[in-house]
Design an enzyme around this catalytic site. Structure first.
Site, mmCIF file in Angstrom:
data_model
loop_
_atom_site.group_PDB
_atom_site.id
_atom_site.type_symbol
_atom_site.label_atom_id
_atom_site.label_comp_id
_atom_site.label_asym_id
_atom_site.label_seq_id
_atom_site.Cartn_x
_atom_site.Cartn_y
_atom_site.Cartn_z
ATOM 1 N N CYS A 297 1.405 -1.312 -0.514
ATOM 2 C CA CYS A 297 -0.210 -0.011 0.123
ATOM 3 C C CYS A 297 1.361 1.075 -0.189
ATOM 4 O O CYS A 297 2.468 1.162 0.121
ATOM 5 C CB CYS A 297 -0.520 0.214 1.226
ATOM 6 S SG CYS A 297 -2.441 -0.875 1.140
ATOM 7 N N ASP A 298 0.356 2.429 -0.281
ATOM 8 C CA ASP A 298 1.550 3.271 0.179
ATOM 9 C C ASP A 298 0.050 5.000 -0.700
ATOM 10 O O ASP A 298 -1.265 5.095 -1.185
ATOM 11 C CB ASP A 298 2.377 3.800 -1.016
ATOM 12 C CG ASP A 298 2.973 4.791 -1.139
ATOM 13 O OD1 ASP A 298 3.929 4.926 -0.267
ATOM 14 O OD2 ASP A 298 2.695 6.032 -0.959
#
Length: 199
Positions: free
Chosen positions: A71-72
């Site tokens: 995730c980012d």
């Protein structure tokens, strides 16, 4: 039970997943977030999520059959991608620009199970309070905004400075649970099979 691996050092993502019944193994990707340049904010969040997932998925310490999540998150303001400010000076500039305005928090998600990969980005509108210079200085002095995307949290000290959220609240924390559930199905697993409710 399927092992769920979180390729992120984010304590907020870990807490969100644990509260949703999933107890991930955390393996930090080590991806340099500065290596990707020139992408639109939503595309940047998605590409960094992909890189983080890939960096972890093939490591020897990842158990066979695991589901790996990268995730980012990136805050978009005036078309610009705002990641972690890193310094107090930059965090202060961010808040001076953000206060009293609305930004969009994009969280890229990349999920891999074996050879199956599913990706998507969730976007949530965030309205910031019109806080004073003194409040900006006090918040920056806590250190919290220096190491989080967009220089704010909704689940921490900065929560009082977020007036409204349009969209998925969990996405602002860093992982969209409804979106993640759909991605889990796409890679051939059941969401409820990932629960670890005896912890």
């Amino acid at each position: 039970m399927t092992t769920f691996v979180l390729a992120s050092a984010s304590p907020a993502r870990l807490a969100t997943l644990r509260n949703a019944g999933i107890d991930p193994v955390v393996i930090v990707s080590g991806v340099d977030e500065e290596q990707v340049q020139g992408l639109a904010p939503a595309d940047l969040a998605q590409e960094l999520a992909r890189l983080k997932c890939e960096a972890v998925a093939d490591r020897t310490e990842v158990p066979a059959g695991s589901v790996v999540l990268g995730c980012d998150s990136v805050l978009e303001l005036d078309g610009e991608a705002l990641g972690k400010p890193g310094t107090a000076e930059e965090a202060t500039r961010r808040w001076q620009a953000m206060r009293g305005r609305t930004g969009v928090l994009h969280s890229g998600h990349c999920l891999r199970a074996g050879t199956r990969v599913a990706t998507a980005t969730a976007s949530t509108e965030v309205r910031f309070a019109d806080i004073s210079d003194a409040e900006v200085a006090a918040y920056v002095a806590t250190g919290e905004p220096l190491h989080v995307a967009g220089a704010f949290t909704v689940d921490g000290i900065g929560g009082a400075f977020v007036e409204r959220i349009v969209g998925d609240h969990h996405n602002v924390v860093g992982v969209s649970l409804p979106l993640l559930r759909r991605l889990v199905h796409e890679v051939g697993h059941e969401w409820t099979d990932l629960w670890s409710l005896d912890r």
